[in-house]
Design an enzyme around this catalytic site. Structure first.
Site, short mmCIF file in Angstrom:
data_model
loop_
_atom_site.label_atom_id
_atom_site.label_comp_id
_atom_site.label_asym_id
_atom_site.label_seq_id
_atom_site.Cartn_x
_atom_site.Cartn_y
_atom_site.Cartn_z
N CYS A 100 0.13 11.63 16.08
CA CYS A 100 1.26 12.49 15.72
C CYS A 100 1.03 13.20 14.39
O CYS A 100 1.90 13.92 13.91
CB CYS A 100 2.56 11.70 15.69
N HIS B 12 3.93 17.33 2.95
CA HIS B 12 5.19 17.47 3.69
C HIS B 12 5.81 18.84 3.46
O HIS B 12 6.47 19.38 4.34
CB HIS B 12 6.15 16.34 3.33
N GLU C 134 -1.50 4.47 9.93
CA GLU C 134 -1.80 5.50 8.95
C GLU C 134 -2.42 4.93 7.67
O GLU C 134 -2.75 5.66 6.75
CB GLU C 134 -0.58 6.37 8.63
N ASP D 276 -1.77 10.76 6.87
CA ASP D 276 -1.92 9.69 5.88
C ASP D 276 -3.20 8.90 6.07
O ASP D 276 -3.80 8.45 5.10
CB ASP D 276 -0.71 8.75 5.93
#
Ligand code: PEP
Ligand code: MG
Length: 569
Positions: A501, A189, A430, A454
């Site tokens: 995404c 992130h 995910e 993920d």
């Protein structure tokens, strides 16, 4: 002497500028010598940071609602008292004077001294006030850090050892020209937020923070992951040329901003954007995205001491929905845990990525989740909003979520507050379990979104934030390709809209492969969108599909790579 460092490029482009070393506010405070004539200015800088922190605390105290528990105000009063004490507000001035050091370093030294004094105290209540001292010092350090950053000339290059996603968020306002770190995986992130600074970025450089000094001249080649320190004239001239070419390419790309995103054989492809904050909307509009496929709502919750209430969240979501003027906005419910934490939250779990993260955390804290669901539903009245649930792995999680959403709707009905009764609810795929047990989720969800960051982490057992295993983090691993294509195919067959995404959606090398798998909706960082669109416009799905089928039939990495090269030739 000139030298080069090699890392992993995570955001392309070339930047040339002076190094600006930044530190994690508490753990890694920078230390430099301040010349005698600058000492008064350094002391003034320290004093103004203390004054600004005092004002910030006073404002916070004054904004506490009257019906809040008394401890809130008491805690802020205590912090104001700590700040006013001469051991914090005066002693660091003397350290700056005597040691000729910067204000941050003086404050850090004084804090270390004070904490050692606390350890000697017998009274356990007083001893526990250590944490309050640290929090106050951190506030002052953050203010000092902000001052230094604002004082930096535009275009400097940020050099950090390691930063949390919350730290990078604070850097979003800065006018820097590149960002490099020692640690970090390509889909951590921290990297994702660094990428959203929309400047060349490189991670996993290992020794940059140690080898580079403040003010060194640097060339950052974000595409190749290379940092050139103190370049000679000819190298500098060459990179200036490359930089111009890169800028020209970017300008050219803007011409396709309003073209339709349709393949050569006439298939329309939805290209949506990922955002973290409402301020990212400007970039979304410049990219020509046809919606927001992922709004990482948890970023509102970082860098603050209290959770945002329903009204604040509502305004935050409504702003985005209204700004997008009827285009879809997909708000993902809180994905906290793993590498994104609330300030002060205990990090107890041995394996935080496998622990109480995302939907699991929300279901464990139903009051927090209810507040968010009500705020999102209220915002749904102002445009086209969709709700996305992160990290689903079991039917019971989905059932509980649906129940809580129904309850939130009923409570809004009871309060006579409008919302979109037909708001769509989607789930992120995910966790491999969700990908493999898809019908269980598809029955109850309106759409799916594959979070490849993920999905890869959990399939390959590779911590996405750990650069020591980042060479194993492989989007082209046959297991990953099988899972991604399986989810897309199954959703298409069932007539359930499906998007990707994760970062794979913004990687132009993979655009054709995903088209061949049947993907018709991509959501990515806005800076990648036009490059991906250009690729879509030049692609013919009927030519791609046979090659992607072959990719799925082989388990040999070299063959997969060879077929991908053929796709992109
Ligand atoms: C993902 O996991 O791919 C995703 C899009 O979510 P995040 O990166 O925020 O975990
Ligand atoms: Mg994710």
């Amino acid at each position: 002497m000139s030298f080069m460092l090699q890392g992993t490029g995570v955001s392309g482009g070339i930047a040339i500028g002076r190094a600006h070393l930044i530190s994690h506010a508490h753990l890694d405070v920078s230390h430099y010598t301040v010349p005698q004539k600058m000492i008064p200015a350094e002391i003034a800088r320290f004093e103004s940071a203390v004054a600004a922190t005092r004002e910030e605390l006073e404002e916070l105290r004054d904004s506490i609602p009257h019906d809040s528990p008394a401890e809130f105000g008491a805690f802020l009063d205590l912090h104001l008292m700590i700040l006013a004490d001469s051991t914090l507000s005066d002693a660091p001035r003397k350290i700056i004077e005597s040691q000729h050091c910067n204000a941050e370093w003086a404050l850090k030294q004084q804090m270390t001294y004070l904490l050692a004094q606390f350890d000697k105290i017998e009274d356990s209540y007083l001893r526990e006030r250590k944490a309050d001292v640290v929090q106050v010092v951190e506030r002052v350090l953050k203010t000092l850090l902000g001052q230094r950053q604002q004082g930096k000339e535009q275009g400097s290059i940020l050099v950090a050892h390691d930063l949390s996603p919350a730290d990078v968020l604070l850097l979003k306002e800065l006018q820097c020209s590149a960002f490099i770190t020692d640690l970090g995986g390509t889909t951590s992130h921290t990297t994702i937020v660094a990428r959203s600074l929309n400047i060349p970025s490189i991670v996993a450089l290992h020794n940059a923070r140690r080898l580079i000094r403040d003010n060194d001249l640097l060339i950052i080649d974000g595409t190749r992951g290379a940092v050139i320190v103190d370049p000679d004239k000819s190298v500098l001239a060459e990179y200036k040329l490359l930089q111009d070419q890169w800028e020209l390419g970017k300008q050219k790309l803007k011409r396709i901003k309003s073209s339709r995103s349709t393949t050569l054989d006439g298939t329309h492809i939805h290209l949506h954007a990922n955002i973290e904050l409402p301020q990212d909307i400007k970039q979304v509009k410049e990219s020509g995205a046809s919606g927001i496929g992922l709004f990482r709502s948890e970023f509102l919750f970082l860098n603050r001491d209290e959770l945002p209430g329903e009204d604040e969240q509502f305004e935050f979501y409504r702003e985005v929905v209204q700004e997008m003027k009827g285009l879809p906005v997909t708000i993902r419910t809180l994905d906290l845990g793993a590498d994104k934490h609330l300030r002060g939250a205990a990090r107890m779990s041995a394996n935080p990525a496998l622990g109480l993260r995302a939907i699991r955390l929300c279901l464990a804290e139903p009051q927090v989740f209810r507040t968010q669901l009500r705020a999102i539903l209220r915002a749904s009245h102002y445009g086209k909003l969709r709700i996305l649930i992160p990290m689903l792995s079991s039917a019971s999680e989905l059932n509980q979520t649906i129940l809580l959403l129904e309850q939130a709707k009923q409570s809004l009905d009871a309060d006579n507050i409008p919302y979109d009764g037909a708001v769509e609810v989607g789930g992120m795929v995910e966790v491999p379990a969700a990908a493999l047990a898809l019908p269980m989720f598809m029955q109850k969800l309106d759409f799916l979104s594959i979070g490849t960051n993920d999905l890869i982490q959990y399939t390959l057992a590779i911590d996405r934030a750990d650069d020591s295993v980042s060479h194993l983090y492989d989007p082209l691993h046959p297991a990953v390709l099988h899972l991604v294509s399986h989810v897309i195919r199954s959703a298409n067959q069932a007539g359930v809209p499906v998007a990707v995404c994760g970062e794979m959606a913004g990687d132009v090398e993979l655009t054709r492969m995903l088209l061949g798998f049947g993907l018709r909706e991509f959501s990515m960082h806005p800076s990648n969108l036009l490059t991906v669109k250009q690729q879509v416009i030049k692609s013919n799905i009927s030519e791609i599909a046979p090659i992607t089928q072959k990719m799925l039939k082989t388990d040999e990495p070299e063959k997969i790579r060879g077929l991908l090269n053929r796709l992109n030739a």
